[in-house]
Design a protein around this motif. Structure first.
Motif, PDB file in Angstrom:
ATOM      1  N   THR A 170       0.855  -1.184   0.000  1.00  0.00           N
ATOM      2  CA  THR A 170       0.000   0.000   0.000  1.00  0.00           C
ATOM      3  C   THR A 170       0.887   1.229   0.000  1.00  0.00           C
ATOM      4  O   THR A 170       1.858   1.301   0.762  1.00  0.00           O
ATOM      5  CB  THR A 170      -0.908   0.029   1.245  1.00  0.00           C
ATOM      6  N   ASP A 187      -2.192  -0.058  -6.018  1.00  0.00           N
ATOM      7  CA  ASP A 187      -1.809  -0.698  -4.769  1.00  0.00           C
ATOM      8  C   ASP A 187      -2.999  -1.457  -4.201  1.00  0.00           C
ATOM      9  O   ASP A 187      -4.049  -1.573  -4.841  1.00  0.00           O
ATOM     10  CB  ASP A 187      -1.242   0.331  -3.778  1.00  0.00           C
ATOM     11  N   SER A 188      -2.869  -1.992  -2.994  1.00  0.00           N
ATOM     12  CA  SER A 188      -3.908  -2.854  -2.429  1.00  0.00           C
ATOM     13  C   SER A 188      -5.191  -2.104  -2.116  1.00  0.00           C
ATOM     14  O   SER A 188      -6.239  -2.719  -1.916  1.00  0.00           O
ATOM     15  CB  SER A 188      -3.391  -3.527  -1.152  1.00  0.00           C
ATOM     16  N   HIS A 189      -5.142  -0.764  -2.108  1.00  0.00           N
ATOM     17  CA  HIS A 189      -6.340   0.042  -1.874  1.00  0.00           C
ATOM     18  C   HIS A 189      -6.895   0.639  -3.164  1.00  0.00           C
ATOM     19  O   HIS A 189      -7.833   1.436  -3.123  1.00  0.00           O
ATOM     20  CB  HIS A 189      -6.049   1.158  -0.873  1.00  0.00           C
TER      21      HIS A 189
END
Length: 214
Positions: free
Chosen positions: A83, A182-184
């Motif tokens: 992230t 990213d992961s978000h």
């Protein structure tokens, strides 16, 4: 014996004033050169904020082309999912100094890694100024992508000076950026490690005194 480090998977991946300009020589002997006054780093404040140390700074781009700040450092969290952390900085407490870095750290020659930790970049147009904040938790603890020694911890009360380093890439023909998320779901743009290490320029604030409650 060489060490081996798993760097994690990427997703398609108070007022103290000081300043520095890009040096006449690049951080890496093969890097691009720019005139001394073209890119300037100015530290606007170094202040304790609750349980963190915050450094507010600006990068002034006086060149005729854009530059890319290597300031998108990663937080892998407990699950290892990458992230982007807009305020993270590497912390190096070796040699009696406190150095906060937002840049691409080269992999040590004697270390093998599965994947180098390459920051995402943010664009600063020609003639523009980017204001940023580096925020690190207290007490200060060593936080580096490739630690080569034992981690250190230091109370802010023992710190007199802080140095800030910021890396950037000139926007040159042939610069390849890989876009992902990213992961978000935040959009990321990461350069290729090898060319970025060669092209990176590093701005250094010099020692900045720490004042106010510590």
């Amino acid at each position: 014996m060489r060490g081996f480090r798993h760097a994690g998977a990427f997703v398609a991946l108070a007022l103290i004033v000081g300043c520095t300009r890009a040096p006449e020589r690049p951080a890496d002997p093969g890097g691009h050169r720019m005139a001394q006054a073209d890119v300037e780093l100015k530290v606007e404040s170094v202040a304790r904020e609750a349980d963190t140390l915050a450094v507010t700074y600006a990068v002034h781009n006086r060149t005729s082309r854009a530059v890319w700040l290597l300031d998108g450092l990663w937080d892998f969290g407990f699950g290892g999912q990458p992230t982007l952390d807009p305020h993270r900085a590497y912390v190096d407490l070796s040699g009696g100094q406190v150095v906060l870095s937002r840049m691409l750290i080269p992999v040590p020659e004697d270390l093998l890694v599965e994947a180098p930790e390459v920051p995402s970049v943010s664009r600063v147009e020609a003639g523009a100024t980017a204001t940023r904040r580096a925020v690190v938790p207290l007490p200060l603890r060593t936080s580096l992508p490739y630690p080569t020694g034992p981690a250190e911890t230091r109370e802010l009360s023992a710190v007199r000076e802080v140095r800030l380093r910021v890396g950037y890439l000139p926007d040159a023909e042939g610069l390849k950026l890989h876009e992902g998320k990213d992961s978000h779901g935040a959009v990321t743009r990461t350069p290729e490690y090898g060319p970025a290490v060669t092209a990176q320029r590093v701005l250094d604030s010099g020692p900045q005194p720490v004042s106010g409650p510590r």
